[in-house]
Scaffold this motif. Structure first.
Motif, PDB file in Angstrom:
ATOM      1  N   GLY A 167      -5.325  -0.127   7.950  1.00 35.01           N
ATOM      2  CA  GLY A 167      -3.921   0.263   7.864  1.00 35.01           C
ATOM      3  C   GLY A 167      -3.598   0.926   6.539  1.00 35.01           C
ATOM      4  O   GLY A 167      -2.926   1.964   6.492  1.00 35.01           O
ATOM      5  N   ASP A 168      -4.084   0.346   5.440  1.00 36.16           N
ATOM      6  CA  ASP A 168      -3.834   0.953   4.135  1.00 36.16           C
ATOM      7  C   ASP A 168      -4.549   2.291   4.004  1.00 36.16           C
ATOM      8  O   ASP A 168      -3.997   3.246   3.439  1.00 36.16           O
ATOM      9  N   GLY A 169      -5.772   2.383   4.519  1.00 34.58           N
ATOM     10  CA  GLY A 169      -6.499   3.649   4.452  1.00 34.58           C
ATOM     11  C   GLY A 169      -5.780   4.769   5.176  1.00 34.58           C
ATOM     12  O   GLY A 169      -5.703   5.899   4.681  1.00 34.58           O
ATOM     13  N   VAL A 170      -5.234   4.472   6.352  1.00 35.11           N
ATOM     14  CA  VAL A 170      -4.497   5.477   7.110  1.00 35.11           C
ATOM     15  C   VAL A 170      -3.261   5.951   6.337  1.00 35.11           C
ATOM     16  O   VAL A 170      -2.966   7.147   6.267  1.00 35.11           O
ATOM     17  N   VAL A 171      -2.540   5.000   5.736  1.00 34.31           N
ATOM     18  CA  VAL A 171      -1.352   5.357   4.952  1.00 34.31           C
ATOM     19  C   VAL A 171      -1.728   6.259   3.782  1.00 34.31           C
ATOM     20  O   VAL A 171      -1.050   7.257   3.500  1.00 34.31           O
ATOM     21  N   GLN A 172      -2.821   5.928   3.085  1.00 29.52           N
ATOM     22  CA  GLN A 172      -3.223   6.741   1.942  1.00 29.52           C
ATOM     23  C   GLN A 172      -3.644   8.146   2.365  1.00 29.52           C
ATOM     24  O   GLN A 172      -3.310   9.136   1.702  1.00 29.52           O
ATOM     25  N   VAL A 173      -4.371   8.245   3.470  1.00 27.38           N
ATOM     26  CA  VAL A 173      -4.796   9.560   3.965  1.00 27.38           C
ATOM     27  C   VAL A 173      -3.585  10.397   4.360  1.00 27.38           C
ATOM     28  O   VAL A 173      -3.490  11.597   4.041  1.00 27.38           O
ATOM     29  N   MET A 174      -2.633   9.776   5.054  1.00 28.47           N
ATOM     30  CA  MET A 174      -1.443  10.502   5.498  1.00 28.47           C
ATOM     31  C   MET A 174      -0.557  10.913   4.331  1.00 28.47           C
ATOM     32  O   MET A 174       0.161  11.910   4.410  1.00 28.47           O
TER      33      MET A 174
ATOM     34  N   ASP B 253      12.333  -6.834   2.971  1.00 22.55           N
ATOM     35  CA  ASP B 253      11.151  -7.367   3.644  1.00 22.55           C
ATOM     36  C   ASP B 253      11.537  -8.259   4.818  1.00 22.55           C
ATOM     37  O   ASP B 253      10.892  -8.234   5.874  1.00 22.55           O
ATOM     38  N   PHE B 254      12.572  -9.060   4.628  1.00 25.30           N
ATOM     39  CA  PHE B 254      13.016  -9.956   5.693  1.00 25.30           C
ATOM     40  C   PHE B 254      13.485  -9.176   6.915  1.00 25.30           C
ATOM     41  O   PHE B 254      13.144  -9.506   8.056  1.00 25.30           O
TER      42      PHE B 254
ATOM     43  N   ALA C 182       0.287  -1.742  12.929  1.00 19.30           N
ATOM     44  CA  ALA C 182       1.456  -0.998  12.462  1.00 19.30           C
ATOM     45  C   ALA C 182       2.134  -1.718  11.295  1.00 19.30           C
ATOM     46  O   ALA C 182       2.647  -1.077  10.370  1.00 19.30           O
ATOM     47  N   TRP C 183       2.128  -3.069  11.335  1.00 17.49           N
ATOM     48  CA  TRP C 183       2.746  -3.826  10.251  1.00 17.49           C
ATOM     49  C   TRP C 183       1.993  -3.624   8.938  1.00 17.49           C
ATOM     50  O   TRP C 183       2.601  -3.513   7.870  1.00 17.49           O
ATOM     51  N   ALA C 184       0.647  -3.582   9.014  1.00 21.80           N
ATOM     52  CA  ALA C 184      -0.140  -3.342   7.810  1.00 21.80           C
ATOM     53  C   ALA C 184       0.211  -1.994   7.198  1.00 21.80           C
ATOM     54  O   ALA C 184       0.281  -1.839   5.976  1.00 21.80           O
ATOM     55  N   MET C 185       0.460  -1.000   8.054  1.00 25.36           N
ATOM     56  CA  MET C 185       0.841   0.326   7.566  1.00 25.36           C
ATOM     57  C   MET C 185       2.233   0.293   6.950  1.00 25.36           C
ATOM     58  O   MET C 185       2.491   0.917   5.915  1.00 25.36           O
ATOM     59  N   ILE C 186       3.155  -0.452   7.590  1.00 25.57           N
ATOM     60  CA  ILE C 186       4.515  -0.574   7.045  1.00 25.57           C
ATOM     61  C   ILE C 186       4.465  -1.236   5.677  1.00 25.57           C
ATOM     62  O   ILE C 186       5.071  -0.759   4.710  1.00 25.57           O
TER      63      ILE C 186
ATOM     64  N   SER D 274       1.890  -1.539   3.613  1.00 28.65           N
ATOM     65  CA  SER D 274       1.176  -0.711   2.646  1.00 28.65           C
ATOM     66  C   SER D 274       2.043   0.443   2.167  1.00 28.65           C
ATOM     67  O   SER D 274       2.086   0.766   0.981  1.00 28.65           O
ATOM     68  N   ASN D 275       2.773   1.055   3.096  1.00 29.70           N
ATOM     69  CA  ASN D 275       3.594   2.212   2.747  1.00 29.70           C
ATOM     70  C   ASN D 275       4.781   1.815   1.877  1.00 29.70           C
ATOM     71  O   ASN D 275       5.172   2.533   0.955  1.00 29.70           O
ATOM     72  N   SER D 276       5.385   0.651   2.178  1.00 33.89           N
ATOM     73  CA  SER D 276       6.602   0.258   1.476  1.00 33.89           C
ATOM     74  C   SER D 276       6.343  -0.558   0.225  1.00 33.89           C
ATOM     75  O   SER D 276       7.134  -0.540  -0.709  1.00 33.89           O
ATOM     76  N   ARG D 277       5.204  -1.285   0.165  1.00 33.16           N
ATOM     77  CA  ARG D 277       4.963  -2.174  -0.969  1.00 33.16           C
ATOM     78  C   ARG D 277       3.585  -1.996  -1.594  1.00 33.16           C
ATOM     79  O   ARG D 277       3.233  -2.742  -2.488  1.00 33.16           O
ATOM     80  N   GLY D 278       2.817  -1.008  -1.133  1.00 31.72           N
ATOM     81  CA  GLY D 278       1.441  -0.906  -1.607  1.00 31.72           C
ATOM     82  C   GLY D 278       1.249  -0.095  -2.862  1.00 31.72           C
ATOM     83  O   GLY D 278       0.275  -0.274  -3.581  1.00 31.72           O
ATOM     84  N   SER D 279       2.163   0.819  -3.167  1.00 28.12           N
ATOM     85  CA  SER D 279       1.948   1.718  -4.288  1.00 28.12           C
ATOM     86  C   SER D 279       1.902   0.968  -5.612  1.00 28.12           C
ATOM     87  O   SER D 279       2.780   0.172  -5.915  1.00 28.12           O
ATOM     88  N   ARG D 280       0.887   1.262  -6.414  1.00 25.03           N
ATOM     89  CA  ARG D 280       0.772   0.636  -7.715  1.00 25.03           C
ATOM     90  C   ARG D 280       1.855   1.145  -8.661  1.00 25.03           C
ATOM     91  O   ARG D 280       2.225   0.469  -9.620  1.00 25.03           O
ATOM     92  N   ASP D 281       2.352   2.358  -8.401  1.00 28.56           N
ATOM     93  CA  ASP D 281       3.360   2.951  -9.277  1.00 28.56           C
ATOM     94  C   ASP D 281       4.757   2.487  -8.935  1.00 28.56           C
ATOM     95  O   ASP D 281       5.706   2.761  -9.662  1.00 28.56           O
ATOM     96  N   GLU D 282       4.914   1.823  -7.799  1.00 30.97           N
ATOM     97  CA  GLU D 282       6.242   1.372  -7.395  1.00 30.97           C
ATOM     98  C   GLU D 282       6.752   0.312  -8.357  1.00 30.97           C
ATOM     99  O   GLU D 282       6.065  -0.642  -8.691  1.00 30.97           O
ATOM    100  N   GLU D 283       7.973   0.487  -8.798  1.00 30.81           N
ATOM    101  CA  GLU D 283       8.563  -0.465  -9.723  1.00 30.81           C
ATOM    102  C   GLU D 283       9.641  -1.278  -9.027  1.00 30.81           C
ATOM    103  O   GLU D 283      10.554  -0.709  -8.442  1.00 30.81           O
TER     104      GLU D 283
END
Length: 247
Positions: free
Chosen positions: A56-63, A161-162, A195-199, A201-210
């Motif tokens: 899921g994370d890999g797909v998000v990063q590729v996209m 998240d809730f 799909a949840w893993a992608m959600i 990863s997309n919303s909370r996975g970025s290392r730069d997200e503050e």
């Protein structure tokens, strides 16, 4: 009318699931998989869910078009496997079967979304994420501070998240608790939850997200979390009752 439609839909889903189950029992390969999953539920859950989070994370990063962050993918895979083989197994395979009302899958799924997910799943995720992303000699020397930062980010992100959890997992786990065999519950969540893993990863996975955190005591953090998601009980102030219970 809506309740009747939901009942009809669930009955149709159950008939379809029964039909699929009968065909699966006639397939030697699927029977072997089922036998292994029943014999080794911990390993099965950890493997399947870890792979799900990594893909899921890999797909998000590729996209997203960014360069592949291997450490981020490893983080999600490790988090998925670790959670599935510890808290996840304890909750879904041990605690829920023993304590949850029988024959009420929607209620069970709602309880899960309002208790386990916001107050166990997400705190573990944010702590895990903080230790992985902030792993330096300085932070490793102060693990308590890293722990506090993870809990702070969990609190700040909890409302969004809730809502996401409720919209996605309430219908999915209603079906899961109603039809899926116990030893396949977590693998089912892994497959459907791609799909949840992608959600996540997309919303909370970025290392730069503050995620802005404010200094607070642990009691204040939990109280704020209770109010954030409007977690209401028979008491006027759930936070006050929570603090009284701790005394």
């Amino acid at each position: 009318m809506s309740a009747a439609l939901v009942s009809v839909a669930f009955q149709a889903a159950r008939r379809k699931a029964t039909s699929v189950s009968k065909r699966a029992r006639a397939n030697p390969f699927l029977m072997a998989v089922s036998k292994r999953a029943r014999a080794y539920p911990l390993a099965t859950s950890g493997l399947v869910i870890g792979i799900r989070y990594a893909i899921g994370d890999g797909v998000v990063q590729v996209m997203s078009g960014d360069s592949w962050d291997v450490r981020r993918t490893a983080l999600f895979a490790a988090f998925g496997s670790t959670y599935a083989m510890t808290f996840g197994y304890g909750v879904y395979n041990v605690l829920y079967p023993a304590l949850m009302p029988k024959g009420r899958p929607i209620l069970n799924a709602l309880i899960d979304c309002c208790t386990n997910s916001p107050f166990l799943y997400f705190p573990v995720y944010y702590i895990f994420r903080e230790f992985a992303y902030e792993s330096t000699p300085e932070t490793r020397a102060q693990p308590v501070e890293v722990l506090k930062n993870g809990l702070c980010k969990w609190k700040e992100a909890l409302p969004g998240d809730f809502k996401s959890c409720l919209l996605f997992w309430l219908p999915v786990n209603s079906f899961n608790f109603w039809i899926v065999p116990l030893h396949f519950r977590q693998p089912f969540m892994a497959v459907v939850g791609f799909a949840w893993a992608m959600i996540l990863s997309n919303s909370r996975g970025s290392r730069d997200e503050e995620i802005t955190c404010t200094t607070a005591t642990s009691d204040e953090m939990i109280c704020d979390a209770l109010h954030h998601i409007q977690y209401r009980t028979i008491f006027d102030d759930p936070c006050e009752e929570f603090l009284v219970a701790l005394q």
